[in-house]
Design an enzyme around this catalytic site. Structure first.
Site, PDB file in Angstrom:
ATOM      1  N   GLY A  57      42.420  43.683  43.787  1.00 55.36           N
ATOM      2  CA  GLY A  57      41.948  42.449  43.160  1.00 55.36           C
ATOM      3  C   GLY A  57      40.979  42.685  42.022  1.00 55.36           C
ATOM      4  O   GLY A  57      41.144  43.594  41.197  1.00 55.36           O
ATOM      5  N   VAL A  58      39.925  41.880  41.995  1.00 55.95           N
ATOM      6  CA  VAL A  58      38.907  41.966  40.945  1.00 55.95           C
ATOM      7  C   VAL A  58      38.260  43.346  40.945  1.00 55.95           C
ATOM      8  O   VAL A  58      38.023  43.942  39.885  1.00 55.95           O
ATOM      9  CB  VAL A  58      37.836  40.871  41.143  1.00 55.95           C
ATOM     10  N   ASP A  59      37.986  43.864  42.131  1.00 56.29           N
ATOM     11  CA  ASP A  59      37.333  45.169  42.269  1.00 56.29           C
ATOM     12  C   ASP A  59      38.145  46.251  41.561  1.00 56.29           C
ATOM     13  O   ASP A  59      37.629  47.028  40.742  1.00 56.29           O
ATOM     14  CB  ASP A  59      37.182  45.489  43.758  1.00 56.29           C
ATOM     15  N   THR A  61      37.114  34.783  47.837  1.00 52.69           N
ATOM     16  CA  THR A  61      38.190  33.784  47.938  1.00 52.69           C
ATOM     17  C   THR A  61      39.579  34.390  47.793  1.00 52.69           C
ATOM     18  O   THR A  61      40.570  33.661  47.825  1.00 52.69           O
ATOM     19  CB  THR A  61      38.010  32.682  46.873  1.00 52.69           C
ATOM     20  N   ILE A 117      38.026  38.537  33.867  1.00 53.24           N
ATOM     21  CA  ILE A 117      36.599  38.846  33.865  1.00 53.24           C
ATOM     22  C   ILE A 117      36.302  40.187  33.190  1.00 53.24           C
ATOM     23  O   ILE A 117      35.213  40.403  32.667  1.00 53.24           O
ATOM     24  CB  ILE A 117      36.040  38.823  35.305  1.00 53.24           C
TER      25      ILE A 117
END
Length: 340
Positions: free
Chosen positions: A31-33, A117, A10
């Site tokens: 994670g994404v953060d 998730t 992303i």
């Protein structure tokens, strides 16, 4: 397409805004953060310090800094506690408030991860459904390109009952050996195979040979000349009227953008890609015989020699015309998605 499922990092997506699955402090995490903060640079953290945190289900925006995206929309997802702690409502608020924030910023495109998730434990299949429910409803009233970004495809499809059912359907129907991979069965002037049923009166043999031997059915779009009593465009518009639908309702249910629909409406001889033709047949919720008839108007058919076709047939025979669920399955099986 208004809603696309893609497998990508992303932080590398070029769009107006990406959504960060943040924690309440907005000061970075795992994670994404963590990936977004790392890619954006220290300026992102400095701006986040001025926001005073964020509550679960809410959304706040910052600049994108070193990211390809102009903005980062930070939202805090719920921790999964078995589904009895208002998790679904809170998760849906994450998506809706992020979309509203993107609209407020004038964004034309936004990319979401599957919020909550990861380490927050929200089941992937339930998380995906919540995302699609909110995004699809939003897109019925708004023009925006929305991505759902899946980084780990294995975790995306794990534990979903529907894929085991599709596997069985494919195993029962897949007949790849019936197609000549060397494309030598059709000569330039050869008659069309009998399994095509009633076909258009005129078509160049090579173009239809190409069509028969690829699941995309799009490489020969401009090579085929078709004469039929009613064109695809004419049948589409007739069916929209018969169903009592508005044009906008149909093309949005088909996951098609307005500009492409306008081209089809204004040109009775427009030949869409197979994915577009299927998408409109899905939006109209046509029973299988009419479904196949509409595809034939565009020069296509459903064949048990291609997984794409079998998956579409599976959903139609089940009476499931949810285009986002169909695209979820197509994505899982590495097939092109429905829409423009």
């Amino acid at each position: 397409m208004p809603l696309q499922i893609i497998r990508q990092d992303i932080t590398k997506i070029k769009c107006d805004a990406i959504v960060n699955a943040a924690n309440k402090t907005l000061l970075g995490g795992g994670g994404v953060d963590g990936a977004i903060h790392s890619a954006a640079g220290k300026e992102l953290l400095e701006e986040c310090k001025t926001l005073g945190g964020c509550e679960v289900g809410e959304a706040k925006a910052t600049k994108g800094y070193n990211l390809p995206a102009k903005y980062v929309i930070h939202t805090v997802g719920p921790i999964w506690h078995g589904g009895n702690d208002n998790e679904e409502s809170l998760l849906k608020n994450c998506y809706l408030n992020s979309l509203l924030k993107a609209k407020e910023l004038g964004c034309e495109s936004v990319a979401f991860p599957l919020i909550s998730t990861g380490v927050y434990g929200y089941p992937v299949d339930k998380g995906f459904k919540a995302a699609v429910d909110v995004i699809s409803s939003f897109l019925m009233d708004n023009e925006m390109l929305v991505y759902i970004v899946v980084f780990n495809k294995a975790s995306f499809i794990a534990g979903s009952k529907i894929f085991s059912e599709i596997d069985e359907y494919i195993d029962d129907n897949y007949a790849e050996s019936h197609i000549d991979k060397n494309r030598s069965i059709l000569s330039e002037n050869a008659p069309l195979p009998s399994f095509f049923g009633k076909m258009p009166k005129r078509a160049t043999g090579k173009a239809f040979a190409d069509d028969l031997c690829t699941s995309e059915y799009a490489s020969a779009d401009e090579e085929i000349e078709i004469e039929v009593d009613e064109s695809f465009s004419e049948m589409l518009l007739r069916k929209i009227d018969e169903k009592g639908m508005k044009d906008s309702e149909c093309y949005k249910k088909a996951n098609i953008d307005r500009k492409l629909f306008s081209k089809i409406r204004s040109n009775p001889q427009y030949r869409p890609s197979k994915q577009t033709a299927v998408a409109f047949a899905v939006a109209l919720e046509l029973p299988l015989p009419e479904f196949k008839e509409m595809l034939m108007k565009a020069g296509y058919s459903l064949s048990h020699s291609f997984k794409f076709d079998i998956i579409i047939e599976y959903f139609v025979t089940k009476g499931n015309y949810n285009i986002y669920e169909i695209n979820e399955a197509l994505f899982a099986y590495d097939q092109n998605l429905l829409g423009a």
